[in-house]
Enzyme design. Sequence first.
Site, PDB file in Angstrom:
ATOM      1  N   LYS A 149      -2.691  -3.436   0.778  1.00 54.64           N
ATOM      2  CA  LYS A 149      -2.128  -2.823   1.985  1.00 54.64           C
ATOM      3  C   LYS A 149      -2.822  -3.344   3.253  1.00 54.64           C
ATOM      4  O   LYS A 149      -3.806  -4.058   3.166  1.00 54.64           O
ATOM      5  CB  LYS A 149      -2.215  -1.298   1.873  1.00 54.64           C
ATOM      6  CG  LYS A 149      -1.594  -0.730   0.585  1.00 54.64           C
ATOM      7  CD  LYS A 149      -0.089  -0.991   0.475  1.00 54.64           C
ATOM      8  CE  LYS A 149       0.457  -0.871  -0.925  1.00 54.64           C
ATOM      9  NZ  LYS A 149       0.535   0.462  -1.472  1.00 54.64           N
TER      10      LYS A 149
HETATM   11  C1  LIG Z   1       0.962   1.298  -2.619  1.00 53.86           C
HETATM   12  C2  LIG Z   1       2.013   2.301  -2.551  1.00 53.86           C
HETATM   13  C3  LIG Z   1       1.845   3.604  -3.058  1.00 53.86           C
HETATM   14  C4  LIG Z   1       0.645   4.027  -3.863  1.00 53.86           C
HETATM   15  O1  LIG Z   1      -0.556   3.820  -3.263  1.00 53.86           O
HETATM   16  P1  LIG Z   1      -1.901   3.685  -4.155  1.00 53.86           P
HETATM   17  O2  LIG Z   1      -2.977   3.700  -3.116  1.00 53.86           O
HETATM   18  O3  LIG Z   1      -1.815   2.406  -4.907  1.00 53.86           O
HETATM   19  O4  LIG Z   1      -1.963   4.877  -5.046  1.00 53.86           O
HETATM   20  C5  LIG Z   1       2.867   4.520  -2.866  1.00 53.86           C
HETATM   21  N1  LIG Z   1       4.011   4.175  -2.244  1.00 53.86           N
HETATM   22  C6  LIG Z   1       4.219   2.940  -1.765  1.00 53.86           C
HETATM   23  C7  LIG Z   1       5.494   2.627  -1.078  1.00 53.86           C
HETATM   24  C8  LIG Z   1       3.238   1.953  -1.923  1.00 53.86           C
HETATM   25  O5  LIG Z   1       3.467   0.713  -1.485  1.00 53.86           O
END
Ligand SMILES: *Cc1c(COP(=O)(O)O)cnc(C)c1O
Length: 352
Positions: A149
């Site tokens: 992210k």
């Molecule tokens: C990455 C992501 C998540 C989950 O996040 P984590 O930190 O990996 O648990 C949920 N929704 C979306 C759209 C994502 O891209």
Amino acid sequence: MAAFERTVADFTGAGEAVAVSSGTAALHAAMYAIGIGPGDEVIVPPMTFAASANAVVYQGGAPVFADVEPDTLLIDPGSVEARITPRTKAVVAVDYAGHPCDYDALRALTSRHGLALVSDACHSLGGEYKGGKVGALADLTVFSFHPVKHVTTGEGGMIVTGDPALAGKMRLFRNHGITTDHRERSEQATWHYEMVDLGFNYRLTDFQCALGISQMRKLPRWIARRQEIARNYDAAFAASEAFNSLTRRENVSHAYHLYVIQLEQALLKADRSRIFSDLRARGIGVNVHYIPVHLHPFYRKRFHTGPGDCPAAERAYERILSLPIFPAMSPKDVDDVTSAVMEVIRAHLAGG
Ligand SMILES: *Cc1c(COP(=O)(O)O)cnc(C)c1O
């Protein structure tokens, strides 16, 4: 932890922020805070990571899948409206690829029907809709700090909200459902604490928060670089009829977690999987985001979902490719991607 929460609350203008151990934990805490439980339905789009829907199931609720707009792959407010039943409690809007959803339409809809609006902004930290920052557009907004992210803490997540009562519930939820933490107890020189509800250990460590604070300083620069790469891709691909980049609406600042193209299968000799392998063979790190959630075996079995539920998302799934986009890409990297894409597509043009 409080300093990292303050940094994100101030950046988004949301007022309150609650740090947790992942984006998934953040979604779970959001579902808890709005009171999702057995018998409740929550409307979610299928074009997302499974966690957006799983969080509803953790709380005993049922996700109901609304279709997406074919040009942006964002949740379609018309489809949301059609899925509302007396059991519906909330809508989860996923800012797919970093493009904020149509929050004016979604807010109008959720307030008319008395529903909570939760934004899954795991792709869109730093994005804007009509001049308003992502984080201040929904009742609750969820971020992930997973390594892929925009901002990372190794693993981590956060929920921002303008509602102190919701924030209070989530602080309880991330700490076993216990009303005070060890710091408050030592300040008050007391051993007494009460567990008032069933919670989890979803805390984020201070080590991780320190990393998050330093990452947040770089976010504006990183978003600008992602937008620059996207403009380069837009310009390079504008003339191609064999594929389209997803539509970007005029009224948003796009955070470009992903840059997604949709192939015009009718104009090509090969299907998406061959084009995918050809690009991988040239060292281009293409990917596919996402397999529509309602097509996963778990959802088919547990909630009887399946093909035909969300035709626009299913059609898009056959045609999409995510191209590499990250701030450290050099201009040459970007050129390498555009020329590889153009060459592979040209090689697969029907009759070419
Ligand atoms: C990455 C992501 C998540 C989950 O996040 P984590 O930190 O990996 O648990 C949920 N929704 C979306 C759209 C994502 O891209």
